[in-house]
Scaffold this motif. Structure first.
Motif, mmCIF file in Angstrom:
data_model
loop_
_atom_site.group_PDB
_atom_site.id
_atom_site.type_symbol
_atom_site.label_atom_id
_atom_site.label_comp_id
_atom_site.label_asym_id
_atom_site.label_seq_id
_atom_site.Cartn_x
_atom_site.Cartn_y
_atom_site.Cartn_z
ATOM 1 N N LYS A 28 -93.468 10.182 -76.785
ATOM 2 C CA LYS A 28 -92.611 11.252 -77.310
ATOM 3 C C LYS A 28 -93.204 11.865 -78.571
ATOM 4 O O LYS A 28 -93.190 13.087 -78.742
ATOM 5 C CB LYS A 28 -91.204 10.718 -77.588
ATOM 6 C CG LYS A 28 -90.418 10.441 -76.328
ATOM 7 C CD LYS A 28 -89.065 9.837 -76.641
ATOM 8 C CE LYS A 28 -88.332 9.507 -75.345
ATOM 9 N NZ LYS A 28 -87.049 8.868 -75.587
ATOM 10 N N VAL A 29 -93.730 11.031 -79.458
ATOM 11 C CA VAL A 29 -94.336 11.514 -80.695
ATOM 12 C C VAL A 29 -95.583 12.338 -80.371
ATOM 13 O O VAL A 29 -95.795 13.414 -80.927
ATOM 14 C CB VAL A 29 -94.656 10.337 -81.638
ATOM 15 C CG1 VAL A 29 -95.534 10.765 -82.794
ATOM 16 C CG2 VAL A 29 -93.358 9.720 -82.153
ATOM 17 N N TYR A 30 -96.388 11.856 -79.452
ATOM 18 C CA TYR A 30 -97.595 12.571 -79.016
ATOM 19 C C TYR A 30 -97.216 13.961 -78.494
ATOM 20 O O TYR A 30 -97.829 14.963 -78.878
ATOM 21 C CB TYR A 30 -98.314 11.761 -77.936
ATOM 22 C CG TYR A 30 -99.569 12.415 -77.420
ATOM 23 C CD1 TYR A 30 -100.796 12.162 -78.009
ATOM 24 C CD2 TYR A 30 -99.520 13.278 -76.330
ATOM 25 C CE1 TYR A 30 -101.948 12.760 -77.538
ATOM 26 C CE2 TYR A 30 -100.671 13.887 -75.851
ATOM 27 C CZ TYR A 30 -101.878 13.625 -76.460
ATOM 28 O OH TYR A 30 -103.026 14.238 -75.985
ATOM 29 N N ILE A 56 -96.730 12.562 -89.394
ATOM 30 C CA ILE A 56 -95.989 12.797 -88.149
ATOM 31 C C ILE A 56 -94.986 13.916 -88.366
ATOM 32 O O ILE A 56 -94.213 13.891 -89.319
ATOM 33 C CB ILE A 56 -95.251 11.513 -87.703
ATOM 34 C CG1 ILE A 56 -96.199 10.315 -87.638
ATOM 35 C CG2 ILE A 56 -94.539 11.728 -86.370
ATOM 36 C CD1 ILE A 56 -97.366 10.457 -86.676
ATOM 37 N N ALA A 62 -89.668 13.266 -84.026
ATOM 38 C CA ALA A 62 -90.841 12.391 -83.877
ATOM 39 C C ALA A 62 -90.991 11.443 -85.061
ATOM 40 O O ALA A 62 -91.295 10.266 -84.875
ATOM 41 C CB ALA A 62 -92.101 13.237 -83.702
ATOM 42 N N ARG A 63 -90.777 11.946 -86.271
ATOM 43 C CA ARG A 63 -90.955 11.105 -87.457
ATOM 44 C C ARG A 63 -89.933 9.969 -87.486
ATOM 45 O O ARG A 63 -90.268 8.830 -87.779
ATOM 46 C CB ARG A 63 -90.858 11.945 -88.730
ATOM 47 C CG ARG A 63 -91.253 11.185 -89.978
ATOM 48 C CD ARG A 63 -91.266 12.078 -91.185
ATOM 49 N NE ARG A 63 -92.276 13.118 -91.042
ATOM 50 C CZ ARG A 63 -92.273 14.259 -91.720
ATOM 51 N NH1 ARG A 63 -91.319 14.526 -92.589
ATOM 52 N NH2 ARG A 63 -93.229 15.143 -91.529
ATOM 53 N N ILE A 66 -90.890 7.324 -84.705
ATOM 54 C CA ILE A 66 -92.022 6.436 -84.972
ATOM 55 C C ILE A 66 -91.695 5.406 -86.048
ATOM 56 O O ILE A 66 -92.232 4.308 -86.054
ATOM 57 C CB ILE A 66 -93.302 7.230 -85.299
ATOM 58 C CG1 ILE A 66 -94.519 6.378 -84.948
ATOM 59 C CG2 ILE A 66 -93.327 7.684 -86.749
ATOM 60 C CD1 ILE A 66 -95.763 7.149 -84.697
#
Length: 86
Positions: A28-30, A56, A62-63, A66
């Motif tokens: 998801k972060v990618y 990030i 996303a931040r 993670i």
């Protein structure tokens, strides 16, 4: 002064649930970083080396995603996938 170092190798085990969670978060972060035009690999490396969440994007949460995991959990997932060819 003397040091007492054990000759035994320490064992480190992460639960399967954590493995799946780390994978999902990394994906998801990618995707969020790619969508915003960042180089996700460079940004993730910066985060993993420094621990600074500013690497990030906050886009798509996303931040905050993670930061749910410790960096060692993320590293373990990356190493596992690299070595097992997943």
């Amino acid at each position: 002064m003397s040091w007492d170092f054990s000759e035994n190798t320490m064992m480190f085990k992460v639960e399967t649930e954590d493995e799946n969670q780390a994978r999902e978060i990394l994906l998801k972060v990618y995707a969020a970083m790619k969508e915003k035009g960042y180089n996700p690999i460079n940004q993730l490396v910066g985060y993993l080396l420094s621990g600074d969440p500013a690497y990030i994007t906050s886009y798509g949460s996303a931040r905050s995603l993670i930061r749910r995991l410790e960096r060692d959990e993320l590293l373990e997932e990356l190493v596992r996938n690299y070595l097992e060819g997943k």
